[in-house]
Design a protein around this motif. Sequence first.
Motif, PDB file in Angstrom:
ATOM      1  N   LEU A  43     -14.025 -31.179   2.196  1.00  0.00           N
ATOM      2  CA  LEU A  43     -13.617 -32.256   1.295  1.00  0.00           C
ATOM      3  C   LEU A  43     -13.165 -31.690  -0.052  1.00  0.00           C
ATOM      4  CD1 LEU A  43     -13.385 -35.227   0.453  1.00  0.00           C
ATOM      5  CD2 LEU A  43     -15.820 -35.157  -0.144  1.00  0.00           C
ATOM      6  N   PHE A  44     -13.986 -30.828  -0.655  1.00  0.00           N
ATOM      7  CA  PHE A  44     -13.626 -30.244  -1.950  1.00  0.00           C
ATOM      8  C   PHE A  44     -12.363 -29.393  -1.837  1.00  0.00           C
ATOM      9  CE2 PHE A  44     -18.398 -30.419  -2.938  1.00  0.00           C
ATOM     10  CZ  PHE A  44     -18.265 -31.648  -3.566  1.00  0.00           C
ATOM     11  N   ALA A  45     -12.281 -28.605  -0.758  1.00  0.00           N
ATOM     12  CA  ALA A  45     -11.113 -27.744  -0.566  1.00  0.00           C
ATOM     13  C   ALA A  45      -9.846 -28.568  -0.366  1.00  0.00           C
ATOM     14  CB  ALA A  45     -11.331 -26.822   0.633  1.00  0.00           C
ATOM     15  N   THR A  46      -9.972 -29.687   0.333  1.00  0.00           N
ATOM     16  CA  THR A  46      -8.815 -30.557   0.561  1.00  0.00           C
ATOM     17  C   THR A  46      -8.330 -31.162  -0.746  1.00  0.00           C
ATOM     18  OG1 THR A  46      -9.530 -31.083   2.809  1.00  0.00           O
ATOM     19  CG2 THR A  46      -7.998 -32.610   1.769  1.00  0.00           C
ATOM     20  N   LEU A  47      -9.262 -31.626  -1.569  1.00  0.00           N
ATOM     21  CA  LEU A  47      -8.876 -32.198  -2.854  1.00  0.00           C
ATOM     22  C   LEU A  47      -8.157 -31.167  -3.722  1.00  0.00           C
ATOM     23  CD1 LEU A  47     -12.107 -34.257  -3.707  1.00  0.00           C
ATOM     24  CD2 LEU A  47      -9.906 -35.125  -2.896  1.00  0.00           C
ATOM     25  N   ILE A  48      -8.665 -29.948  -3.743  1.00  0.00           N
ATOM     26  CA  ILE A  48      -8.057 -28.894  -4.556  1.00  0.00           C
ATOM     27  C   ILE A  48      -6.727 -28.448  -3.960  1.00  0.00           C
ATOM     28  CG2 ILE A  48      -8.326 -26.525  -5.405  1.00  0.00           C
ATOM     29  CD1 ILE A  48     -11.382 -27.040  -5.366  1.00  0.00           C
ATOM     30  N   GLY A  49      -6.746 -28.126  -2.665  1.00  0.00           N
ATOM     31  CA  GLY A  49      -5.549 -27.582  -2.021  1.00  0.00           C
ATOM     32  C   GLY A  49      -4.401 -28.569  -1.974  1.00  0.00           C
ATOM     33  N   LEU A  50      -4.698 -29.830  -1.625  1.00  0.00           N
ATOM     34  CA  LEU A  50      -3.639 -30.834  -1.560  1.00  0.00           C
ATOM     35  C   LEU A  50      -3.065 -31.120  -2.948  1.00  0.00           C
ATOM     36  CD1 LEU A  50      -4.822 -33.543   1.000  1.00  0.00           C
ATOM     37  CD2 LEU A  50      -2.971 -31.891   1.240  1.00  0.00           C
ATOM     38  N   ALA A  51      -3.929 -31.265  -3.936  1.00  0.00           N
ATOM     39  CA  ALA A  51      -3.461 -31.600  -5.282  1.00  0.00           C
ATOM     40  C   ALA A  51      -2.506 -30.536  -5.812  1.00  0.00           C
ATOM     41  CB  ALA A  51      -4.657 -31.767  -6.219  1.00  0.00           C
ATOM     42  N   PHE A  52      -2.927 -29.283  -5.766  1.00  0.00           N
ATOM     43  CA  PHE A  52      -2.074 -28.219  -6.298  1.00  0.00           C
ATOM     44  C   PHE A  52      -0.882 -27.940  -5.387  1.00  0.00           C
ATOM     45  CE2 PHE A  52      -5.911 -27.389  -8.769  1.00  0.00           C
ATOM     46  CZ  PHE A  52      -5.365 -27.130 -10.021  1.00  0.00           C
ATOM     47  N   GLY A  53      -1.080 -28.037  -4.081  1.00  0.00           N
ATOM     48  CA  GLY A  53       0.027 -27.811  -3.155  1.00  0.00           C
ATOM     49  C   GLY A  53       1.135 -28.826  -3.322  1.00  0.00           C
ATOM     50  N   LEU A  54       0.773 -30.106  -3.448  1.00  0.00           N
ATOM     51  CA  LEU A  54       1.764 -31.159  -3.646  1.00  0.00           C
ATOM     52  C   LEU A  54       2.449 -31.029  -4.998  1.00  0.00           C
ATOM     53  CD1 LEU A  54      -0.162 -34.259  -2.202  1.00  0.00           C
ATOM     54  CD2 LEU A  54       1.731 -33.018  -1.134  1.00  0.00           C
ATOM     55  N   LEU A  55       1.665 -30.744  -6.025  1.00  0.00           N
ATOM     56  CA  LEU A  55       2.227 -30.624  -7.373  1.00  0.00           C
ATOM     57  C   LEU A  55       3.226 -29.480  -7.469  1.00  0.00           C
ATOM     58  CD1 LEU A  55       2.265 -31.446 -10.372  1.00  0.00           C
ATOM     59  CD2 LEU A  55       0.333 -29.892 -10.732  1.00  0.00           C
ATOM     60  N   VAL A  56       2.803 -28.317  -7.027  1.00  0.00           N
ATOM     61  CA  VAL A  56       3.679 -27.141  -7.131  1.00  0.00           C
ATOM     62  C   VAL A  56       4.845 -27.249  -6.155  1.00  0.00           C
ATOM     63  CG1 VAL A  56       3.777 -24.628  -6.904  1.00  0.00           C
ATOM     64  CG2 VAL A  56       1.760 -25.704  -7.909  1.00  0.00           C
ATOM     65  N   GLY A  57       4.592 -27.765  -4.968  1.00  0.00           N
ATOM     66  CA  GLY A  57       5.675 -27.916  -4.008  1.00  0.00           C
ATOM     67  C   GLY A  57       6.733 -28.885  -4.483  1.00  0.00           C
ATOM     68  N   HIS A  58       6.304 -29.961  -5.154  1.00  0.00           N
ATOM     69  CA  HIS A  58       7.250 -30.979  -5.629  1.00  0.00           C
ATOM     70  C   HIS A  58       8.034 -30.508  -6.853  1.00  0.00           C
ATOM     71  CE1 HIS A  58       8.907 -34.925  -6.478  1.00  0.00           C
ATOM     72  NE2 HIS A  58       8.382 -34.882  -7.698  1.00  0.00           N
ATOM     73  N   THR A  59       7.346 -29.857  -7.784  1.00  0.00           N
ATOM     74  CA  THR A  59       8.002 -29.449  -9.032  1.00  0.00           C
ATOM     75  C   THR A  59       8.635 -28.073  -8.946  1.00  0.00           C
ATOM     76  OG1 THR A  59       5.965 -28.467  -9.941  1.00  0.00           O
ATOM     77  CG2 THR A  59       6.354 -30.821 -10.348  1.00  0.00           C
ATOM     78  N   GLY A  60       8.115 -27.227  -8.052  1.00  0.00           N
ATOM     79  CA  GLY A  60       8.620 -25.860  -7.959  1.00  0.00           C
ATOM     80  C   GLY A  60       8.095 -24.951  -9.047  1.00  0.00           C
ATOM     81  N   GLY A  62       5.198 -22.752 -10.868  1.00  0.00           N
ATOM     82  CA  GLY A  62       3.955 -22.054 -10.574  1.00  0.00           C
ATOM     83  C   GLY A  62       3.818 -21.597  -9.140  1.00  0.00           C
ATOM     84  N   ALA A  63       4.944 -21.522  -8.412  1.00  0.00           N
ATOM     85  CA  ALA A  63       4.884 -21.143  -6.999  1.00  0.00           C
ATOM     86  C   ALA A  63       4.318 -19.737  -6.818  1.00  0.00           C
ATOM     87  CB  ALA A  63       6.265 -21.239  -6.370  1.00  0.00           C
ATOM     88  N   PHE A  64       4.760 -18.802  -7.639  1.00  0.00           N
ATOM     89  CA  PHE A  64       4.288 -17.420  -7.502  1.00  0.00           C
ATOM     90  C   PHE A  64       2.799 -17.327  -7.811  1.00  0.00           C
ATOM     91  CE2 PHE A  64       3.347 -13.250  -9.375  1.00  0.00           C
ATOM     92  CZ  PHE A  64       3.715 -12.420  -8.318  1.00  0.00           C
ATOM     93  N   ALA A  65       2.371 -18.043  -8.840  1.00  0.00           N
ATOM     94  CA  ALA A  65       0.954 -18.002  -9.214  1.00  0.00           C
ATOM     95  C   ALA A  65       0.083 -18.591  -8.105  1.00  0.00           C
ATOM     96  CB  ALA A  65       0.746 -18.768 -10.515  1.00  0.00           C
ATOM     97  N   VAL A  66       0.535 -19.705  -7.511  1.00  0.00           N
ATOM     98  CA  VAL A  66      -0.231 -20.333  -6.436  1.00  0.00           C
ATOM     99  C   VAL A  66      -0.355 -19.399  -5.247  1.00  0.00           C
ATOM    100  CG1 VAL A  66      -0.163 -22.150  -4.687  1.00  0.00           C
ATOM    101  CG2 VAL A  66       0.242 -22.706  -7.087  1.00  0.00           C
ATOM    102  N   ALA A  67       0.764 -18.783  -4.860  1.00  0.00           N
ATOM    103  CA  ALA A  67       0.740 -17.869  -3.717  1.00  0.00           C
ATOM    104  C   ALA A  67      -0.170 -16.669  -3.995  1.00  0.00           C
ATOM    105  CB  ALA A  67       2.155 -17.399  -3.397  1.00  0.00           C
ATOM    106  N   SER A  68      -0.132 -16.159  -5.211  1.00  0.00           N
ATOM    107  CA  SER A  68      -0.953 -14.994  -5.566  1.00  0.00           C
ATOM    108  C   SER A  68      -2.436 -15.330  -5.544  1.00  0.00           C
ATOM    109  CB  SER A  68      -0.556 -14.481  -6.963  1.00  0.00           C
ATOM    110  OG  SER A  68       0.794 -14.080  -6.987  1.00  0.00           O
ATOM    111  N   VAL A  69      -2.783 -16.476  -6.137  1.00  0.00           N
ATOM    112  CA  VAL A  69      -4.182 -16.893  -6.171  1.00  0.00           C
ATOM    113  C   VAL A  69      -4.702 -17.172  -4.756  1.00  0.00           C
ATOM    114  CG1 VAL A  69      -5.765 -18.705  -6.918  1.00  0.00           C
ATOM    115  CG2 VAL A  69      -4.075 -17.785  -8.512  1.00  0.00           C
TER     116      VAL A  69
END
Length: 229
Positions: A43-60, A62-69
Amino acid sequence: MNDLLNQIRLVGDWLTSSQQWHGDDGIPHRLAEHLTYSGLSLLFATLIGLAFGLLVGHTGRGAFAVASVANLARAIPTFGLVVLVVTLAGLSTTPVLVALVALAVPPILINTFEGVRGVDPDARDAAKGMGMTGWEVLLKVEVPMALPLILLGLRVAAIQVVATATVAAYPGLGGLGRFIVDGLSRNDYELVIGGSAVVVALALVVQAVFTALRRAIVSPGLRPAATKS
């Protein structure tokens, strides 16, 4: 072949023993503990992963930072993280949850990001041409088209968490891993094999649930996209 048959017989004897289905050390109680750790972590991982994945995927952004982290988090040894957090925070469910969340976030985050970024640009342009706002484009166009990869990330994370939640037993907590840890300490291989079999069975159930979910909510035309790992 004889060894395999003996192991199957041991598992059968262990599972059919009445004492395995009652009390605090029984399968139902240990399974409930295991599902609690796994469910909260996912549940916690889904909230974190979906939130940042959708945000970065939509806006483009911080993509490199997300992939690195995400790739860095994948390299963290789960058991080592449990031991470290237990040392710092003391014996509780916190170390287990932190370790399992760290394990589950990367596949959810990366698959969500890649799913949204992989949406056909023409579909985005058409949605914007119809007057949709950015949020509407995300929720009504990008998320539905990215759903196969999003579900894939959730499925991978869920199976990893269920399989790895056995580490909860090492710092003295419960779950199905208790059978394995206690069995090894007592040289009781029937207990080890039986506990391992239950963990494997649970992982297979999780796999089946996500397969059924994909068939139920993903458009048939989008299902081939879910073959990407």
